[in-house]
Motif scaffolding. Structure first.
Motif, mmCIF file in Angstrom:
data_model
loop_
_atom_site.group_PDB
_atom_site.id
_atom_site.type_symbol
_atom_site.label_atom_id
_atom_site.label_comp_id
_atom_site.label_asym_id
_atom_site.label_seq_id
_atom_site.Cartn_x
_atom_site.Cartn_y
_atom_site.Cartn_z
ATOM 1 N N MET A 65 0.868 -1.174 0.000
ATOM 2 C CA MET A 65 0.000 0.000 0.000
ATOM 3 C C MET A 65 0.909 1.228 0.000
ATOM 4 N N PRO A 66 0.683 2.198 -0.892
ATOM 5 C CA PRO A 66 1.562 3.365 -0.947
ATOM 6 C C PRO A 66 1.604 4.156 0.358
ATOM 7 N N ALA A 67 0.474 4.325 0.986
ATOM 8 C CA ALA A 67 0.415 5.049 2.257
ATOM 9 C C ALA A 67 0.532 4.039 3.385
ATOM 10 N N GLY A 68 1.646 4.041 4.065
ATOM 11 C CA GLY A 68 1.831 3.133 5.185
ATOM 12 C C GLY A 68 2.695 1.930 4.881
ATOM 13 N N GLY A 69 2.756 1.513 3.627
ATOM 14 C CA GLY A 69 3.636 0.427 3.235
ATOM 15 C C GLY A 69 3.206 -0.971 3.635
ATOM 16 N N GLU A 70 1.921 -1.154 4.036
ATOM 17 C CA GLU A 70 1.489 -2.497 4.404
ATOM 18 C C GLU A 70 1.628 -3.428 3.205
ATOM 19 N N THR A 71 2.084 -4.646 3.455
ATOM 20 C CA THR A 71 2.291 -5.625 2.400
ATOM 21 C C THR A 71 0.958 -6.230 1.964
ATOM 22 N N VAL A 72 0.736 -6.231 0.645
ATOM 23 C CA VAL A 72 -0.405 -6.909 0.052
ATOM 24 C C VAL A 72 0.030 -8.288 -0.430
ATOM 25 N N PHE A 73 1.193 -8.354 -1.096
ATOM 26 C CA PHE A 73 1.761 -9.607 -1.597
ATOM 27 C C PHE A 73 3.267 -9.458 -1.668
ATOM 28 N N PRO A 74 4.051 -10.432 -1.300
ATOM 29 C CA PRO A 74 3.643 -11.749 -0.790
ATOM 30 C C PRO A 74 3.151 -11.640 0.649
ATOM 31 N N PRO A 75 2.294 -12.575 1.026
ATOM 32 C CA PRO A 75 1.773 -12.524 2.401
ATOM 33 C C PRO A 75 2.875 -12.766 3.416
#
Length: 77
Positions: A65-75
């Motif tokens: 995610m661009p804002a915050g950097g949470e990983t979408v993939f790989p899990p």
């Protein structure tokens, strides 16, 4: 999905199979060295981009995610 994703391809890992280009046309391209890269660093979140990341035979695609950097993939394991 409605979000935006930041998409990166690890060119040191990419083997140029072209699966991402076939699975998500317009979202990825191969350069003259047959290395994949996203069409743009930030893309609209969609199933085809996620399918391309999941289908990469060497897991060279990372989506955050661009804002915050949470990983979408790989899990996270």
């Amino acid at each position: 999905m409605g979000d935006r994703w930041h998409v990166e391809v690890d060119r040191g890992v990419c083997i140029g199979s072209g699966m991402c280009v076939n699975l998500a046309p317009g979202a990825f391209a191969l350069d003259t060295a047959r290395q994949s890269h996203p069409a743009a660093p930030d893309l609209d979140a969609n199933e085809k981009v996620l399918e391309a990341a999941e289908g990469c035979p060497v897991e060279a695609i990372r989506i955050t995610m661009p804002a915050g950097g949470e990983t979408v993939f790989p899990p996270d394991d």
